[in-house]
Design an enzyme around this catalytic site. Structure first.
Site, PDB file in Angstrom:
ATOM      1  N   SER A  42     -60.644  -8.153 -54.268  1.00  0.00           N
ATOM      2  CA  SER A  42     -59.333  -7.954 -54.903  1.00  0.00           C
ATOM      3  C   SER A  42     -58.669  -9.299 -55.171  1.00  0.00           C
ATOM      4  O   SER A  42     -58.513 -10.111 -54.255  1.00  0.00           O
ATOM      5  CB  SER A  42     -58.400  -7.146 -54.002  1.00  0.00           C
ATOM      6  N   ARG A  96     -68.447  -4.297 -55.541  1.00  0.00           N
ATOM      7  CA  ARG A  96     -68.677  -4.222 -54.100  1.00  0.00           C
ATOM      8  C   ARG A  96     -68.560  -2.768 -53.670  1.00  0.00           C
ATOM      9  O   ARG A  96     -67.708  -2.033 -54.171  1.00  0.00           O
ATOM     10  CB  ARG A  96     -67.614  -5.079 -53.419  1.00  0.00           C
ATOM     11  N   HIS A  98     -67.465  -0.528 -50.651  1.00  0.00           N
ATOM     12  CA  HIS A  98     -66.742  -0.612 -49.383  1.00  0.00           C
ATOM     13  C   HIS A  98     -67.251   0.433 -48.404  1.00  0.00           C
ATOM     14  O   HIS A  98     -67.685   1.518 -48.804  1.00  0.00           O
ATOM     15  CB  HIS A  98     -65.236  -0.413 -49.612  1.00  0.00           C
ATOM     16  N   GLU A 197     -53.561  -0.788 -41.685  1.00  0.00           N
ATOM     17  CA  GLU A 197     -53.350  -0.694 -40.239  1.00  0.00           C
ATOM     18  C   GLU A 197     -51.917  -0.236 -39.931  1.00  0.00           C
ATOM     19  O   GLU A 197     -50.989  -0.432 -40.719  1.00  0.00           O
ATOM     20  CB  GLU A 197     -53.546  -2.072 -39.582  1.00  0.00           C
ATOM     21  N   SER A 216     -63.559  -5.214 -45.773  1.00  0.00           N
ATOM     22  CA  SER A 216     -64.863  -5.599 -46.337  1.00  0.00           C
ATOM     23  C   SER A 216     -65.445  -6.765 -45.553  1.00  0.00           C
ATOM     24  O   SER A 216     -65.045  -7.031 -44.419  1.00  0.00           O
ATOM     25  CB  SER A 216     -64.697  -5.978 -47.817  1.00  0.00           C
ATOM     26  N   ASN A 239     -50.946  -9.731 -49.012  1.00  0.00           N
ATOM     27  CA  ASN A 239     -49.761  -9.130 -48.373  1.00  0.00           C
ATOM     28  C   ASN A 239     -49.725  -9.562 -46.913  1.00  0.00           C
ATOM     29  O   ASN A 239     -50.764  -9.855 -46.328  1.00  0.00           O
ATOM     30  CB  ASN A 239     -49.822  -7.596 -48.459  1.00  0.00           C
TER      31      ASN A 239
HETATM   32  I1  8IG Z   1     -55.656  -6.453 -50.381  1.00  0.00           I
HETATM   33  O1  8IG Z   1     -53.193  -5.407 -45.053  1.00  0.00           O
HETATM   34  C1  8IG Z   1     -55.563  -5.783 -48.520  1.00  0.00           C
HETATM   35  N1  8IG Z   1     -56.624  -5.217 -47.986  1.00  0.00           N
HETATM   36  N2  8IG Z   1     -57.126  -3.515 -43.712  1.00  0.00           N
HETATM   37  N3  8IG Z   1     -55.129  -4.464 -44.378  1.00  0.00           N
HETATM   38  C2  8IG Z   1     -56.407  -4.095 -44.645  1.00  0.00           C
HETATM   39  N4  8IG Z   1     -56.985  -4.291 -45.823  1.00  0.00           N
HETATM   40  C3  8IG Z   1     -56.267  -4.901 -46.753  1.00  0.00           C
HETATM   41  C4  8IG Z   1     -54.949  -5.296 -46.563  1.00  0.00           C
HETATM   42  C5  8IG Z   1     -54.338  -5.068 -45.299  1.00  0.00           C
HETATM   43  N5  8IG Z   1     -54.525  -5.860 -47.697  1.00  0.00           N
END
Ligand code: 8IG
Length: 297
Positions: A42, A96, A98, A197, A216, A239
Site C-alpha cells: 500500500s 501480493r 495477504h 488492532e 504482510s 497511519n
Molecule cells: I496501511 O494500523 C495499514 N496496514 N495491522 N495495522 C495493521 N495493518 C495496517 C495498518 C495498521 N495500517
C-alpha cells in the site's frame, strides 16, 4: 486446474508452480533471469515507474499461481524493468496475496518463490502499516530491522528448520541509509488482520518490541529466506497505530496518506534499488550473502 487450485493442491509442489510462473515471466521479458524483486505494498505503487524502462508487463491472472488482487489500492501486474543502465532487471510484483485472504500460506509465499525461481538474489519487501512512534507522521518510510510473526502460521512445510538471523539484511539497510541517512528502523509485527488492532493489541506489540504493525511481509520474508534471497524491508507508516493517536483508522485515509507520500518514497525506493543493482553488477562475492556464508541452508 484453476490458479488457486495450483497453489492449494497438496499434489502440487510450491517450487514447481513457482518455476512455471518464473518461466512465463522470464520468457515474456526475453531474459534468462531477473536480479532484484520488489513487492509493492500500500502506497508504493508508483515506485516502479522511476526504476527504469518496463520491458514487459503481465496481468497477474495470466501467470501460474497468481490472481488479481481483491483490495482497492493494491496493484495487479507483474512487471519486468531494466534498472537504469546497470544491466540488471527488476521483477516488480504488484500483486501480493495477504494471509487474511484465506488462500493459504502457499499463495502468500508464491510471489517470493517465483522471484527466486526467476533468478533474483535480492528481494525488497514494502508495505503500508501502522506506526507506534508518534514522531512518525503518516507518510514516513521506516526500515524493517526484524519482525514478530503474530500470525501463528509459517509458509514452510514439514521439518524445515530455517535460520532467521539477520533476516532483514543489515548490509542492505546500510545501503538504504547511504541514500537517506534520516531513515529510522523498527521491528515489524505481522498480525493476521483484516481488522486493524485494538489499542490494547498495539500496546502489547509495543511491549514485545514492535514499532510497526501490519498484515504482510513477515511470512513472505520467511519464505524468501528459505529460497536464499537477501531481503530489504521498508514500511510506509500510513497511519499511527490504533490508540497511539485519538483518530479512528480508515482504509480511505490509509490510501490517501500513501498517495501523498508516493512521489517521495518512490524516488527513495528507485535510488535504493539502483544502488543495490550497481553493487551487484561487478559484485564482490564476499560482500553479500551466499550459501558459502553458511547463512542460507
Ligand atoms: I496501511 O494500523 C495499514 N496496514 N495491522 N495495522 C495493521 N495493518 C495496517 C495498518 C495498521 N495500517
Amino acid at each position: 486446474m484453476t490458479d488457486s487450485q495450483l497453489t492449494d493442491s497438496a499434489l502440487t509442489e510450491p517450487a514447481a508452480v513457482a518455476a512455471s510462473a518464473a518461466a512465463v515471466i522470464n520468457s515474456a521479458a526475453r531474459v534468462e533471469s531477473h536480479d532484484i524483486a520488489l513487492v509493492l505494498g500500500s502506497g508504493w505503487g508508483q515506485a516502479a515507474d522511476l526504476i527504469g524502462e518496463t520491458i514487459s508487463e503481465l496481468p497477474a491472472a495470466e501467470v501460474p499461481g497468481f490472481h488479481s488482487p481483491v483490495v482497492a489500492g493494491h496493484g495487479g501486474t507483474l512487471r519486468s524493468i531494466r534498472i537504469g543502465d546497470t544491466g540488471q532487471v527488476a521483477l516488480v510484483l504488484g500483486a501480493r496475496t495477504h494471509f487474511y485472504e484465506d488462500r493459504g500460506v502457499r499463495a502468500v509465499a508464491h510471489g517470493v518463490r517465483t522471484a527466486a525461481a526467476a533468478g533474483c538474489s535480492t528481494l525488497v519487501l514494502t508495505n503500508g502499516c501502522g506506526g507506534l512512534d508518534p514522531a512518525w507522521a503518516p507518510g514516513t518510510p521506516v526500515l524493517i530491522s526484524d519482525h514478530l510473526n503474530l500470525t501463528a502460521a509459517s509458509p514452510l512445510e514439514g521439518a524445515t528448520f530455517v535460520d532467521l538471523t539477520d533476516l532483514y539484511s543489515s548490509r542492505l539497510r546500510g545501503i538504504a541509509r547511504e541514500i537517506d541517512p534520516s531513515l529510522d528502523e523498527a521491528v515489524y509485527a505481522q498480525f493476521r488482520g483484516p481488522h486493524y488492532e485494538t489499542p490494547a493489541e498495539v500496546r502489547m506489540a509495543g511491549i514485545l518490541g514492535a514499532g510497526l504493525v501490519g498484515m504482510s511481509t513477515a511470512l513472505e520474508a520467511i519464505a524468501a529466506r528459505e529460497a536464499g534471497l537477501e531481503i530489504l524491508g521498508i514500511s510506509l507508516v500510513t497511519n499511527l497505530a490504533a490508540g497511539v493517536s485519538q483518530e479512528a483508522l480508515s482504509h480511505a485515509e490509509v490510501i490517501e496518506a500513501g498517495q501523498a507520500a508516493g512521489p517521495r518514497i518512490s524516488d527513495l525506493l528507485a535510488r535504493i534499488v539502483t544502488r543495490i543493482a550497481a553493487g551487484q553488477d561487478g559484485r564482490d562475492p564476499a560482500a553479500g550473502r551466499s550459501a558459502a556464508d553458511g547463512g542460507v541452508a
